[in-house]
Scaffold this motif. Structure first.
Motif, PDB file in Angstrom:
ATOM      1  N   GLU A  58      -8.008  41.901  -9.739  1.00 44.97           N
ATOM      2  CA  GLU A  58      -8.626  43.111 -10.131  1.00 44.97           C
ATOM      3  C   GLU A  58      -9.460  42.880 -11.659  1.00 44.97           C
ATOM      4  OE1 GLU A  58      -8.264  47.951 -10.668  1.00 44.97           O
ATOM      5  OE2 GLU A  58      -6.588  46.761 -10.760  1.00 44.97           O
ATOM      6  N   VAL A  59     -10.639  42.301 -11.577  1.00 46.62           N
ATOM      7  CA  VAL A  59     -11.074  41.763 -12.749  1.00 46.62           C
ATOM      8  C   VAL A  59     -11.673  42.971 -13.843  1.00 46.62           C
ATOM      9  CG1 VAL A  59     -12.181  39.798 -11.501  1.00 46.62           C
ATOM     10  CG2 VAL A  59     -13.558  41.707 -11.536  1.00 46.62           C
ATOM     11  N   ALA A  60     -11.779  43.925 -13.511  1.00 41.14           N
ATOM     12  CA  ALA A  60     -12.228  45.249 -14.150  1.00 41.14           C
ATOM     13  C   ALA A  60     -11.764  46.394 -13.511  1.00 41.14           C
ATOM     14  CB  ALA A  60     -13.676  45.327 -14.422  1.00 41.14           C
ATOM     15  N   PRO A  61     -11.220  47.515 -14.105  1.00 43.84           N
ATOM     16  CA  PRO A  61     -10.634  48.858 -13.650  1.00 43.84           C
ATOM     17  C   PRO A  61     -11.624  49.316 -12.220  1.00 43.84           C
ATOM     18  CG  PRO A  61     -10.593  49.076 -16.039  1.00 43.84           C
ATOM     19  CD  PRO A  61     -11.417  47.886 -15.547  1.00 43.84           C
ATOM     20  N   ASN A  62     -10.855  48.959 -10.955  1.00 42.52           N
ATOM     21  CA  ASN A  62     -11.575  49.200  -9.888  1.00 42.52           C
ATOM     22  C   ASN A  62     -12.389  48.305  -9.203  1.00 42.52           C
ATOM     23  OD1 ASN A  62      -9.878  51.444  -9.217  1.00 42.52           O
ATOM     24  ND2 ASN A  62     -11.096  52.988 -10.704  1.00 42.52           N
ATOM     25  N   VAL A  63     -12.590  47.057  -9.830  1.00 47.52           N
ATOM     26  CA  VAL A  63     -13.421  46.218  -9.617  1.00 47.52           C
ATOM     27  C   VAL A  63     -12.505  45.018  -8.937  1.00 47.52           C
ATOM     28  CG1 VAL A  63     -15.588  44.579  -9.882  1.00 47.52           C
ATOM     29  CG2 VAL A  63     -15.293  47.003 -10.673  1.00 47.52           C
ATOM     30  N   VAL A  64     -12.555  44.679  -7.741  1.00 48.01           N
ATOM     31  CA  VAL A  64     -11.505  43.661  -7.165  1.00 48.01           C
ATOM     32  C   VAL A  64     -12.532  42.587  -6.478  1.00 48.01           C
ATOM     33  CG1 VAL A  64      -9.633  42.958  -5.915  1.00 48.01           C
ATOM     34  CG2 VAL A  64     -10.017  45.479  -6.690  1.00 48.01           C
ATOM     35  N   GLU A  65     -12.148  41.218  -6.952  1.00 47.33           N
ATOM     36  CA  GLU A  65     -12.833  40.108  -6.250  1.00 47.33           C
ATOM     37  C   GLU A  65     -11.725  39.280  -5.481  1.00 47.33           C
ATOM     38  OE1 GLU A  65     -14.272  37.626  -9.560  1.00 47.33           O
ATOM     39  OE2 GLU A  65     -16.077  38.825  -9.679  1.00 47.33           O
ATOM     40  N   VAL A  66     -12.000  39.156  -4.234  1.00 46.73           N
ATOM     41  CA  VAL A  66     -11.354  38.273  -3.374  1.00 46.73           C
ATOM     42  C   VAL A  66     -11.918  36.595  -3.164  1.00 46.73           C
ATOM     43  CG1 VAL A  66     -10.052  38.521  -1.183  1.00 46.73           C
ATOM     44  CG2 VAL A  66     -10.793  40.551  -2.828  1.00 46.73           C
ATOM     45  N   THR A  67     -11.247  35.930  -2.887  1.00 42.58           N
ATOM     46  CA  THR A  67     -11.529  34.573  -2.360  1.00 42.58           C
ATOM     47  C   THR A  67     -10.676  34.107  -1.372  1.00 42.58           C
ATOM     48  OG1 THR A  67     -10.651  33.216  -4.065  1.00 42.58           O
ATOM     49  CG2 THR A  67     -12.831  33.859  -4.275  1.00 42.58           C
ATOM     50  N   TYR A  68     -11.202  33.584  -0.480  1.00 44.56           N
ATOM     51  CA  TYR A  68     -10.393  32.709   0.889  1.00 44.56           C
ATOM     52  C   TYR A  68     -10.899  31.409   0.866  1.00 44.56           C
ATOM     53  CZ  TYR A  68      -9.046  37.508   2.053  1.00 44.56           C
ATOM     54  OH  TYR A  68      -8.620  38.886   2.089  1.00 44.56           O
ATOM     55  N   ASP A  69     -10.197  30.590   0.368  1.00 45.31           N
ATOM     56  CA  ASP A  69     -10.634  29.019   0.005  1.00 45.31           C
ATOM     57  C   ASP A  69     -10.115  28.230   1.149  1.00 45.31           C
ATOM     58  OD1 ASP A  69     -11.368  26.760  -0.934  1.00 45.31           O
ATOM     59  OD2 ASP A  69     -10.794  27.020  -2.733  1.00 45.31           O
ATOM     60  N   PHE A  70     -10.977  27.767   1.913  1.00 40.36           N
ATOM     61  CA  PHE A  70     -10.586  26.847   3.081  1.00 40.36           C
ATOM     62  C   PHE A  70     -10.833  25.478   2.657  1.00 40.36           C
ATOM     63  CE2 PHE A  70     -11.151  30.917   5.190  1.00 40.36           C
ATOM     64  CZ  PHE A  70     -10.212  30.940   6.129  1.00 40.36           C
ATOM     65  N   GLY A  71     -11.180  25.180   1.588  1.00 38.24           N
ATOM     66  CA  GLY A  71     -11.684  23.858   1.085  1.00 38.24           C
ATOM     67  C   GLY A  71     -13.342  23.863   1.315  1.00 38.24           C
ATOM     68  N   ASP A  72     -13.595  23.876   2.517  1.00 40.83           N
ATOM     69  CA  ASP A  72     -15.194  24.087   2.784  1.00 40.83           C
ATOM     70  C   ASP A  72     -15.015  24.828   4.091  1.00 40.83           C
ATOM     71  OD1 ASP A  72     -17.812  24.321   3.176  1.00 40.83           O
ATOM     72  OD2 ASP A  72     -18.018  22.170   3.391  1.00 40.83           O
ATOM     73  N   PRO A  73     -15.205  26.157   4.189  1.00 40.53           N
ATOM     74  CA  PRO A  73     -16.094  26.857   3.183  1.00 40.53           C
ATOM     75  C   PRO A  73     -15.156  27.639   2.316  1.00 40.53           C
ATOM     76  CG  PRO A  73     -15.787  28.191   5.352  1.00 40.53           C
ATOM     77  CD  PRO A  73     -15.240  26.988   5.673  1.00 40.53           C
ATOM     78  N   VAL A  74     -15.671  28.442   1.585  1.00 36.94           N
ATOM     79  CA  VAL A  74     -15.005  29.296   0.607  1.00 36.94           C
ATOM     80  C   VAL A  74     -15.726  30.643   0.702  1.00 36.94           C
ATOM     81  CG1 VAL A  74     -14.454  30.407  -1.850  1.00 36.94           C
ATOM     82  CG2 VAL A  74     -14.817  27.719  -1.207  1.00 36.94           C
ATOM     83  N   ILE A  75     -14.825  31.697   1.367  1.00 42.18           N
ATOM     84  CA  ILE A  75     -15.504  33.020   1.446  1.00 42.18           C
ATOM     85  C   ILE A  75     -14.997  34.071   0.670  1.00 42.18           C
ATOM     86  CG2 ILE A  75     -15.509  34.999   3.188  1.00 42.18           C
ATOM     87  CD1 ILE A  75     -15.150  32.791   5.579  1.00 42.18           C
ATOM     88  N   GLY A  76     -15.912  34.816  -0.064  1.00 40.27           N
ATOM     89  CA  GLY A  76     -15.465  35.858  -1.022  1.00 40.27           C
ATOM     90  C   GLY A  76     -15.988  37.257  -0.791  1.00 40.27           C
ATOM     91  N   PHE A  77     -15.378  38.197  -1.494  1.00 46.64           N
ATOM     92  CA  PHE A  77     -15.874  39.365  -1.467  1.00 46.64           C
ATOM     93  C   PHE A  77     -15.829  39.986  -2.900  1.00 46.64           C
ATOM     94  CE2 PHE A  77     -14.090  38.563   2.589  1.00 46.64           C
ATOM     95  CZ  PHE A  77     -14.580  39.293   3.490  1.00 46.64           C
TER      96      PHE A  77
END
Length: 248
Positions: A58-77
Motif C-alpha cells: 500500500e503505497v498511499a492510503p487505498n492505493v496498492v501496487e502489486v508485482t509478480y516477478d518471474f525474472g522475465d516477465p514482471v507482471i504488475g498492477f
C-alpha cells in the motif's frame, strides 16, 4: 623452517585464488512468506527451477501496487480505490507454461495466510487474493500489453444459485455456486471472479465470492480476461460462503 612457512602461505594463496567455482547454495523450493503486515505482503514460490516473487504494497492510503516477478516477465498492477482505477503493467516476454504453473500454488499458499472470510481481510490481504486470482487467468504464451480499467464502468452481479442465467452480450449459460455448476464441462462455480471449484476443490471461499457477468463470459470463453479486470479488482462479494463446504 622459513621454507616450510613459505610453502604453507603459497598453498593457502593457491586455495584462496582457485578458479574452481564456489559451491552454489540452492534456494529452498516451495512457499516462503517474507513479510505480512498492515501495508505489505511479500512472498516467493519456487518449483522446478522457476520462481515467482509477489510483492503487494500500500503505497498511499487505498492505493496498492502489486508485482509478480518471474525474472522475465514482471507482471504488475496498480489499484487506486480512491479513484476507482486500475492499471495492468506487464513487462518483458510472454508468460510461459512453466511459469504459469507456479501461480495456482502461490495463490493457494497466500490464501492460507489471510483470513478465509473476505470481511476479515485487510486491504493488503484482499488485494493480494484478488490480484493473484486475476493472475490465474492471464493468457500464457501471449505477449501482454499495458491497459487501464475503471470501476465506474461497473459490473453486473449474477445469482449465487446455480442455474441457467443471462450473462450478458446475449448469452445464457449455467452459472453460480457449486462444484456441479460447470455447464457440463470444466470446473464448477462458473461466473466466480476467482479460482473455479471442482470435486477436489480447495477450501471454501478461496479468492472472492463475487459472481458477475464478465467473469462468467470469461469462464465460457466468451469474453477476454481484460474485460473482467474491473470485476476482479472492484466487484463486491455478493455470495456468502456460509455453509457451502468446499464448493463455494
Amino acid at each position: 623452517m622459513k621454507r616450510l612457512v613459505l610453502c604453507a602461505v603459497m598453498v593457502a594463496m593457491a586455495v584462496g585464488c582457485s578458479s574452481e567455482p564456489a559451491e552454489q547454495v540452492n534456494e529452498a523450493e516451495g512457499f516462503t512468506l517474507h513479510q505480512h503486515d498492515a501495508t505489505t505482503l511479500e512472498a516467493t514460490y519456487r518449483s522446478g527451477g522457476e520462481s515467482v516473487h509477489a510483492l503487494v504494497t500500500e503505497v498511499a492510503p487505498n492505493v496498492v501496487e502489486v508485482t509478480y516477478d518471474f525474472g522475465d516477465p514482471v507482471i504488475g498492477f496498480r489499484v487506486d480505490y480512491n479513484q476507482g482505477v486500475g492499471n495492468f503493467t506487464p513487462s518483458g516476454k510472454a508468460l510461459d507454461a512453466a511459469q504459469a504453473r507456479l501461480i495456482d500454488p502461490l495463490f493457494a499458499e497466500i490464501s492460507k495466510v489471510v483470513p478465509q472470510e473476505d470481511t476479515q481481510r485487510t486491504r493488503i490481504e484482499d488485494v493480494a487474493v484478488r490480484q493473484t486470482s486475476f493472475l490465474q487467468i492471464v493468457p500464457v504464451g501471449e505477449l501482454l500489453t499495458p491497459y487501464s480499467y475503471v470501476s465506474e464502468r461497473g459490473w453486473v452481479h449474477i445469482s449465487c444459485t446455480c442455474g441457467n442465467q443471462y450473462i450478458g452480450s446475449g448469452y445464457y449459460r449455467q452459472a453460480g455456486r457449486g462444484c456441479g455448476c460447470n455447464g457440463g464441462s470444466g470446473n464448477g462455480c462458473k461466473g466466480r471472479c476467482g479460482q473455479g471449484c471442482g470435486i477436489t476443490s480447495t477450501p471454501a471461499c478461496v479468492g472472492t465470492t463475487a459472481y458477475t457477468q464478465d467473469c462468467a463470459k470469461h469462464d465460457y470463453g466468451l469474453g477476454s480476461f481484460a474485460a473482467a479486470s474491473d470485476d476482479y479488482s472492484f466487484a463486491g462479494n455478493n455470495c456468502s460462503c456460509s455453509g457451502v463446504g468446499t464448493c463455494s
